[in-house]
Design a protein around this motif. Structure first.
Motif, PDB file in Angstrom:
ATOM      1  N   UNK A 171       0.803  -1.220   0.000  1.00 51.67           N
ATOM      2  CA  UNK A 171       0.000   0.000   0.000  1.00 51.67           C
ATOM      3  C   UNK A 171       0.838   1.273   0.000  1.00 51.67           C
ATOM      4  N   UNK A 172       2.155   1.140  -0.037  1.00 47.85           N
ATOM      5  CA  UNK A 172       3.026   2.319  -0.090  1.00 47.85           C
ATOM      6  C   UNK A 172       3.068   2.819  -1.533  1.00 47.85           C
ATOM      7  N   UNK A 173       2.983   4.140  -1.760  1.00 45.46           N
ATOM      8  CA  UNK A 173       3.021   4.664  -3.135  1.00 45.46           C
ATOM      9  C   UNK A 173       4.270   4.189  -3.877  1.00 45.46           C
ATOM     10  N   UNK A 174       4.116   3.434  -4.972  1.00 48.78           N
ATOM     11  CA  UNK A 174       5.280   2.815  -5.624  1.00 48.78           C
ATOM     12  C   UNK A 174       6.298   3.803  -6.177  1.00 48.78           C
ATOM     13  N   UNK A 175       5.834   4.918  -6.735  1.00 47.97           N
ATOM     14  CA  UNK A 175       6.785   5.896  -7.276  1.00 47.97           C
ATOM     15  C   UNK A 175       7.587   6.539  -6.159  1.00 47.97           C
ATOM     16  N   UNK A 176       6.947   6.817  -5.034  1.00 47.22           N
ATOM     17  CA  UNK A 176       7.637   7.419  -3.892  1.00 47.22           C
ATOM     18  C   UNK A 176       8.654   6.451  -3.305  1.00 47.22           C
ATOM     19  N   UNK A 177       8.324   5.160  -3.311  1.00 46.53           N
ATOM     20  CA  UNK A 177       9.224   4.151  -2.738  1.00 46.53           C
ATOM     21  C   UNK A 177      10.576   4.128  -3.425  1.00 46.53           C
ATOM     22  N   UNK A 178      10.617   4.549  -4.690  1.00 45.24           N
ATOM     23  CA  UNK A 178      11.869   4.510  -5.454  1.00 45.24           C
ATOM     24  C   UNK A 178      12.728   5.750  -5.241  1.00 45.24           C
ATOM     25  N   UNK A 179      12.243   6.717  -4.447  1.00 43.88           N
ATOM     26  CA  UNK A 179      12.953   7.971  -4.234  1.00 43.88           C
ATOM     27  C   UNK A 179      13.938   7.834  -3.078  1.00 43.88           C
ATOM     28  N   UNK A 180      15.156   8.301  -3.277  1.00 50.33           N
ATOM     29  CA  UNK A 180      16.143   8.334  -2.195  1.00 50.33           C
ATOM     30  C   UNK A 180      15.610   9.210  -1.065  1.00 50.33           C
ATOM     31  N   UNK A 181      15.607   8.680   0.148  1.00 50.29           N
ATOM     32  CA  UNK A 181      15.113   9.444   1.275  1.00 50.29           C
ATOM     33  C   UNK A 181      13.613   9.430   1.426  1.00 50.29           C
ATOM     34  N   UNK A 182      12.927   8.444   0.828  1.00 50.73           N
ATOM     35  CA  UNK A 182      11.481   8.324   1.011  1.00 50.73           C
ATOM     36  C   UNK A 182      11.170   8.023   2.473  1.00 50.73           C
ATOM     37  N   UNK A 183      10.076   8.567   3.004  1.00 48.26           N
ATOM     38  CA  UNK A 183       9.733   8.291   4.405  1.00 48.26           C
ATOM     39  C   UNK A 183       9.582   6.792   4.646  1.00 48.26           C
ATOM     40  N   UNK A 184      10.216   6.248   5.684  1.00 49.27           N
ATOM     41  CA  UNK A 184      10.068   4.810   5.944  1.00 49.27           C
ATOM     42  C   UNK A 184       8.665   4.435   6.369  1.00 49.27           C
ATOM     43  N   UNK A 185       7.963   5.354   7.017  1.00 52.39           N
ATOM     44  CA  UNK A 185       6.564   5.147   7.405  1.00 52.39           C
ATOM     45  C   UNK A 185       5.747   6.346   6.949  1.00 52.39           C
ATOM     46  N   UNK A 186       4.604   6.067   6.355  1.00 54.16           N
ATOM     47  CA  UNK A 186       3.739   7.114   5.849  1.00 54.16           C
ATOM     48  C   UNK A 186       2.360   6.931   6.483  1.00 54.16           C
ATOM     49  N   UNK A 187       1.884   7.968   7.183  1.00 52.18           N
ATOM     50  CA  UNK A 187       0.531   7.924   7.713  1.00 52.18           C
ATOM     51  C   UNK A 187      -0.461   8.104   6.584  1.00 52.18           C
ATOM     52  N   UNK A 188      -1.443   7.205   6.512  1.00 52.56           N
ATOM     53  CA  UNK A 188      -2.426   7.235   5.426  1.00 52.56           C
ATOM     54  C   UNK A 188      -3.827   7.183   6.015  1.00 52.56           C
ATOM     55  N   UNK A 189      -4.672   8.115   5.599  1.00 48.18           N
ATOM     56  CA  UNK A 189      -6.096   8.087   5.926  1.00 48.18           C
ATOM     57  C   UNK A 189      -6.862   8.014   4.618  1.00 48.18           C
TER      58      UNK A 189
END
Length: 376
Positions: free
Chosen positions: A85-103
């Motif tokens: 459920x983590x945004x796939x494009x964001x996951x490929x970015x250096x320094x992406x947040x390890x945990x993302x709060x999602x509502x």
């Protein structure tokens, strides 16, 4: 851990680690991979920071559990880098947040996304164009991402409530800014999602908005700027998008309107000119075909930290590496070459100094020494 899932215990450990003092996304990744897991990294933090010259605050077990409980009560969950459920494009970015709060509905992240950002004090024409552009892109199946700000952001979100939109917040997910957009945020959750990397209860500060902007750029394949002054946060989003290989697009505006000076400057500097939604789709088609590269792995192992601590550099070696650092950014590869130390030892020293607040790591991975007055 791509495609895997954290256990509840691991999720608490990840939250404890990222909420600990001086631990940002890049430091988080280095710590977890060096120690073999978040639990072992937390155990090793006090000694590592002490060797860097300072004690740091470590997020406690109860504190992390309370935050997760509060988030759950508010319909928020923490999605980890590498989970489905983590945004796939964001996951490929250096320094992406390890945990993302999602509502809201994380399923929207499976769609290709485009960001629409611009002036808070946007003109009527600018708002109308952003609304039309977002409506057409949403109707074509695109996920529209923005920052919930006044003006262009709000127009883009309102236009895509029914098709699904994502708003990235600079504060905690229970601290909507601006406050008058609380109802809009509530409506977004029904068909889209709100996301933030910040703790619950966090009131946004000025420095938090560039962090939000990097998430906006990371989720999207491209960024469209509609009206932006020269000193605009939208230009920060555009710059961050360029740094991570996203397409930057801009709508032309009147040369007499200062709200368009920054966006027109983007066009002068090579951004793609767009006046219709099909221009956006055409510009992003190659990025859809290529897709984002896979993220670098994060270890889920729970290895003991003894092996890591045995690698503690000697004072002479640490001093040699520290001597090479200065206020100008230095590439880690150069530090390895000039110090004569092995890469792992250099990384350990940099972790020590970073946890002690003595260096900062740039988005490109280079490191620079902070002013000594900020070390305490």
């Amino acid at each position: 851990m791509a495609g895997g899932a954290l256990t509840p215990e691991q999720r608490v450990a990840w939250l404890r680690l990222i909420r600990s003092e001086n631990v940002g996304p890049q430091t988080f990744r280095s710590l977890v991979n060096h120690f073999g897991g978040a639990t072992a990294a937390i155990e090793g933090l006090p000694e590592l920071a002490r060797r860097g010259g300072r004690r740091i605050r470590i997020c406690g077990q109860a504190e992390a559990e309370d935050e997760i409980a509060e988030a759950t009560a508010r319909g928020v969950r923490f999605v980890a880098l590498g989970e489905t459920d983590y945004p796939p494009a964001l996951a490929a970015v250096e320094g992406a947040p390890p945990l993302l709060g999602v509502a809201g509905d994380a399923a929207v992240f499976r769609r290709s996304a485009v960001a629409i950002v611009g002036a808070r004090n946007a003109s009527s024409a600018g708002r109308s164009f952003a609304k039309q552009l977002a409506t057409e892109l949403g109707g074509a199946g695109w996920l529209v991402v923005s920052g919930l700000a006044r003006g262009i952001d709000a127009a883009a979100h309102v236009a895509t409530i029914d098709s699904g939109t994502v708003a990235v917040l600079a504060g905690g997910l229970d601290c909507v800014y601006p406050p008058e957009h609380a109802d809009l945020a509530s409506r977004i959750v029904d068909e889209g999602a709100l996301v933030s990397e910040m703790p619950m209860g966090w009131q946004p500060r000025g420095r938090d908005f560039p962090r939000r902007n990097r998430i906006i750029a990371g989720i999207a394949l491209g960024v469209v700027v509609v009206e932006a002054a020269v000193r605009s946060g939208s230009l920060i989003t555009a710059r961050l998008a360029t740094e991570i290989g996203r397409e930057v697009m801009a709508a032309p505006g009147s040369p007499l309107d200062p709200r368009c000076e920054g966006s027109n400057g983007l066009l002068r500097d090579g951004a793609t000119l767009i006046t219709r939604s099909d221009h956006v789709i055409e510009a992003l088609a190659p990025l859809i075909d290529r897709g984002p590269p896979p993220p670098a792995p994060i270890s889920l192992a729970q290895a003991a930290s003894a092996g890591f601590n045995s690698l503690a550099p000697g004072d002479d070696e640490r001093g040699r590496i520290l001597e090479l650092l200065g206020p100008s950014p230095a590439a880690v590869d150069e530090l390895v070459r000039q110090s004569g130390s092995d890469p792992r030892t250099v990384q350990v020293v940099l972790l020590e100094l970073e946890l002690a607040g003595r260096i900062e790591r740039r988005p490109d991975g280079a490191v620079a020494l902070k002013d000594s007055e900020s070390w305490t």
